[in-house]
Write a protein that holds these residues in place. Structure first.
Motif, PDB file in Angstrom:
ATOM      1  N   PRO A 126      11.326  13.985  -6.576  1.00  0.00           N
ATOM      2  CA  PRO A 126      10.104  13.212  -6.320  1.00  0.00           C
ATOM      3  C   PRO A 126       9.632  13.358  -4.880  1.00  0.00           C
ATOM      4  N   THR A 127       8.309  13.349  -4.685  1.00  0.00           N
ATOM      5  CA  THR A 127       7.722  13.455  -3.349  1.00  0.00           C
ATOM      6  C   THR A 127       6.572  12.468  -3.197  1.00  0.00           C
ATOM      7  N   SER A 128       6.289  12.123  -1.954  1.00  0.00           N
ATOM      8  CA  SER A 128       5.140  11.260  -1.669  1.00  0.00           C
ATOM      9  C   SER A 128       3.827  11.968  -1.968  1.00  0.00           C
ATOM     10  N   ALA A 129       3.797  13.298  -1.768  1.00  0.00           N
ATOM     11  CA  ALA A 129       2.571  14.056  -2.047  1.00  0.00           C
ATOM     12  C   ALA A 129       2.195  13.977  -3.520  1.00  0.00           C
ATOM     13  N   ALA A 130       3.203  14.010  -4.398  1.00  0.00           N
ATOM     14  CA  ALA A 130       2.921  13.904  -5.830  1.00  0.00           C
ATOM     15  C   ALA A 130       2.345  12.533  -6.170  1.00  0.00           C
ATOM     16  N   ARG A 131       2.883  11.478  -5.535  1.00  0.00           N
ATOM     17  CA  ARG A 131       2.353  10.134  -5.791  1.00  0.00           C
ATOM     18  C   ARG A 131       0.899  10.022  -5.330  1.00  0.00           C
ATOM     19  N   LEU A 132       0.612  10.488  -4.129  1.00  0.00           N
ATOM     20  CA  LEU A 132      -0.747  10.389  -3.608  1.00  0.00           C
ATOM     21  C   LEU A 132      -1.717  11.176  -4.476  1.00  0.00           C
ATOM     22  N   ALA A 133      -1.317  12.376  -4.892  1.00  0.00           N
ATOM     23  CA  ALA A 133      -2.182  13.187  -5.745  1.00  0.00           C
ATOM     24  C   ALA A 133      -2.451  12.489  -7.075  1.00  0.00           C
ATOM     25  N   LEU A 134      -1.416  11.887  -7.642  1.00  0.00           N
ATOM     26  CA  LEU A 134      -1.582  11.179  -8.900  1.00  0.00           C
ATOM     27  C   LEU A 134      -2.527   9.993  -8.745  1.00  0.00           C
ATOM     28  N   ASP A 144       7.476   7.797 -12.393  1.00  0.00           N
ATOM     29  CA  ASP A 144       8.513   7.127 -11.615  1.00  0.00           C
ATOM     30  C   ASP A 144       9.872   7.737 -11.918  1.00  0.00           C
ATOM     31  N   PRO A 145      10.617   8.137 -10.883  1.00  0.00           N
ATOM     32  CA  PRO A 145      11.952   8.670 -11.110  1.00  0.00           C
ATOM     33  C   PRO A 145      12.885   7.570 -11.589  1.00  0.00           C
ATOM     34  N   PRO A 146      13.945   7.901 -12.335  1.00  0.00           N
ATOM     35  CA  PRO A 146      14.885   6.874 -12.768  1.00  0.00           C
ATOM     36  C   PRO A 146      15.622   6.272 -11.580  1.00  0.00           C
ATOM     37  N   GLY A 147      15.970   4.997 -11.691  1.00  0.00           N
ATOM     38  CA  GLY A 147      16.683   4.336 -10.608  1.00  0.00           C
ATOM     39  C   GLY A 147      15.745   3.788  -9.577  1.00  0.00           C
ATOM     40  N   PRO A 148      16.268   3.207  -8.499  1.00  0.00           N
ATOM     41  CA  PRO A 148      15.421   2.621  -7.458  1.00  0.00           C
ATOM     42  C   PRO A 148      14.603   3.687  -6.747  1.00  0.00           C
ATOM     43  N   VAL A 149      13.379   3.314  -6.389  1.00  0.00           N
ATOM     44  CA  VAL A 149      12.489   4.238  -5.695  1.00  0.00           C
ATOM     45  C   VAL A 149      12.749   4.145  -4.194  1.00  0.00           C
ATOM     46  N   LEU A 150      13.066   5.275  -3.576  1.00  0.00           N
ATOM     47  CA  LEU A 150      13.300   5.333  -2.141  1.00  0.00           C
ATOM     48  C   LEU A 150      12.196   6.126  -1.483  1.00  0.00           C
ATOM     49  N   SER A 151      11.893   5.767  -0.260  1.00  0.00           N
ATOM     50  CA  SER A 151      10.967   6.592   0.507  1.00  0.00           C
ATOM     51  C   SER A 151      11.654   7.885   0.871  1.00  0.00           C
ATOM     52  N   VAL A 156       0.838  -1.207   0.000  1.00  0.00           N
ATOM     53  CA  VAL A 156       0.000   0.000   0.000  1.00  0.00           C
ATOM     54  C   VAL A 156       0.866   1.248   0.000  1.00  0.00           C
ATOM     55  N   GLU A 157       1.923   1.217   0.788  1.00  0.00           N
ATOM     56  CA  GLU A 157       2.816   2.376   0.877  1.00  0.00           C
ATOM     57  C   GLU A 157       3.503   2.638  -0.463  1.00  0.00           C
ATOM     58  N   ARG A 158       3.944   1.552  -1.127  1.00  0.00           N
ATOM     59  CA  ARG A 158       4.575   1.731  -2.438  1.00  0.00           C
ATOM     60  C   ARG A 158       3.576   2.293  -3.445  1.00  0.00           C
ATOM     61  N   PHE A 159       2.336   1.793  -3.406  1.00  0.00           N
ATOM     62  CA  PHE A 159       1.332   2.239  -4.362  1.00  0.00           C
ATOM     63  C   PHE A 159       0.940   3.693  -4.137  1.00  0.00           C
ATOM     64  N   ALA A 160       0.722   4.078  -2.894  1.00  0.00           N
ATOM     65  CA  ALA A 160       0.140   5.394  -2.600  1.00  0.00           C
ATOM     66  C   ALA A 160       1.153   6.464  -2.225  1.00  0.00           C
ATOM     67  N   PHE A 161       2.324   6.052  -1.719  1.00  0.00           N
ATOM     68  CA  PHE A 161       3.224   7.060  -1.152  1.00  0.00           C
ATOM     69  C   PHE A 161       4.653   7.000  -1.668  1.00  0.00           C
ATOM     70  N   ALA A 162       4.983   6.052  -2.545  1.00  0.00           N
ATOM     71  CA  ALA A 162       6.346   6.040  -3.085  1.00  0.00           C
ATOM     72  C   ALA A 162       6.612   7.355  -3.807  1.00  0.00           C
ATOM     73  N   PRO A 163       7.736   8.013  -3.553  1.00  0.00           N
ATOM     74  CA  PRO A 163       7.992   9.318  -4.170  1.00  0.00           C
ATOM     75  C   PRO A 163       7.847   9.269  -5.691  1.00  0.00           C
ATOM     76  N   ALA A 164       7.208  10.274  -6.230  1.00  0.00           N
ATOM     77  CA  ALA A 164       6.956  10.344  -7.674  1.00  0.00           C
ATOM     78  C   ALA A 164       7.248  11.744  -8.176  1.00  0.00           C
ATOM     79  N   SER A 165       7.523  11.824  -9.456  1.00  0.00           N
ATOM     80  CA  SER A 165       7.710  13.116 -10.104  1.00  0.00           C
ATOM     81  C   SER A 165       6.388  13.863 -10.177  1.00  0.00           C
ATOM     82  N   ALA A 166       6.473  15.180 -10.166  1.00  0.00           N
ATOM     83  CA  ALA A 166       5.268  16.005 -10.303  1.00  0.00           C
ATOM     84  C   ALA A 166       4.930  16.276 -11.763  1.00  0.00           C
ATOM     85  N   ALA A 167       5.653  15.647 -12.703  1.00  0.00           N
ATOM     86  CA  ALA A 167       5.410  15.905 -14.126  1.00  0.00           C
ATOM     87  C   ALA A 167       3.975  15.590 -14.552  1.00  0.00           C
TER      88      ALA A 167
END
Length: 323
Positions: free
Chosen positions: A176-184, A302-309, A19-30
């Motif tokens: 990347p931010t968790s807020a951008a992922r949740l909004a998306l 998704d940012p390039p490379g491994p996704v970190l919290s 759930v955390e990866r789906f909803a809160f993993a940092p994402a680009s705001a693009a």
């Protein structure tokens, strides 16, 4: 007892991590920036189209006279008639009020387009759009409601964190931010629900299965753009078109997520709305719905490379700066 409890805890931990990866993993705001730019662009075009008829649509002596507009208005909403009644004792006429609200709406959309104080611009565009929409409620259709909903979403989203003046001026978060992922995810899930409900609603009736809805839509005077009466000789074409609409809409929440089918479904959905624009004359509706799907599912988040919290990113930064 200890072993089953430990297994349950591990299962819960894995579920929460998913759930955390789906909803809160940092994402680009693009994707949010694409939504901001696309929505503002289409609404500015619509505003340019509507501007010459502003007084006729929203004035109290326009197409709908004041008593009828008041009767059809929605109680409890701040609308232009309410504002005109309160400013009339001060000697302010309806024309200056309409021009001021319309200009405020356009300026807010321009600010939203370039990403200058993006959230405040979204709030201004949402409120002025709501006033205009509620004043001419009888002329509204789906595009107005979708536009207002997503303007409201943009008030809370970090849509100014990419491709914006806010980003250029250093007022928006970097990376990347968790807020951008949740909004998306909110946008994506909303669209999936909309298309699924629309598709199921159509599937419950026979007209979309036998082609009658396609025939009526293409030949109704208010929507007719071309002569499609020849479809009477090829009823299977109308039937196939109806089935295709059902497939696209009902399949949207299932086929839009997997990488292998995502591009195909984005293209099919955009083609559906291009068809609506071309054959029904609903250009603004088609453009907004295409913008929503492209921004939500076609722009890389998704940012390039491994996704970190964010916590891991902070720890990594601290470690890198440590002696």
């Amino acid at each position: 007892m200890a072993a089953p409890r430990a297994a349950n805890e591990r299962g819960f931990a894995r579920a929460w991590a998913a759930v955390e990866r789906f909803a809160f993993a940092p994402a680009s705001a693009a994707p949010l920036a694409a939504l901001r730019i696309g929505l503002a662009s289409v609404l500015l075009i619509q505003a340019g189209m509507v501007a010459p008829a502003l007084l006729d649509l929203h004035g109290r002596s326009g197409i709908l006279q004041a008593p009828l507009a008041d009767a059809l208005g929605r109680p409890g909403f701040v609308w232009l008639g309410w504002l005109m009644d309160r400013l009339a004792p001060l000697g302010v006429g309806e024309a200056p009020i309409l021009v001021a609200v319309g200009a405020s709406y356009v300026l807010a959309l321009v600010a939203l387009l370039v990403g200058w104080h993006a959230r405040m611009a979204a709030a201004g565009a949402w409120f002025s759009h709501l006033m205009l929409m509620m004043t001419a409620d009888s002329t509204n259709y789906g595009v107005d409601r979708f536009a207002n909903i997503f303007l409201f979403y943009l008030m809370w989203m970090p849509a100014g964190a990419a491709l914006s003046l806010d980003r250029w001026l250093g007022r928006a978060p970097v990376g990347p931010t968790s807020a951008a992922r949740l909004a998306l995810r909110v946008v994506q899930i909303h669209l999936c629900i909309v298309y699924l409900m629309s598709g199921l609603g159509k599937a419950l009736g026979e007209p979309w299965w036998n082609g009658d809805s396609i025939w009526r839509t293409l030949n109704m005077p208010e929507y007719r753009q071309y002569d499609f009466t020849w479809l009477a000789y090829y009823p299977w074409l109308a039937m196939a078109a109806g089935w295709m609409v059902l497939l696209i809409e009902c399949g949207y929440p299932v086929m839009i997520w997997p990488r292998r089918t995502r591009r195909l479904w984005v293209a099919a959905t955009v083609a559906l709305h291009v068809g609506i624009a071309a054959f029904m004359g609903l250009g603004v509706f088609g453009a907004i719905m295409a913008v929503l799907t492209i921004a939500a599912f076609a722009v890389r988040a998704d940012p390039p490379g491994p996704v970190l919290s964010e916590a891991d990113a902070l720890r990594s930064s601290a470690a890198a700066g440590a002696p």
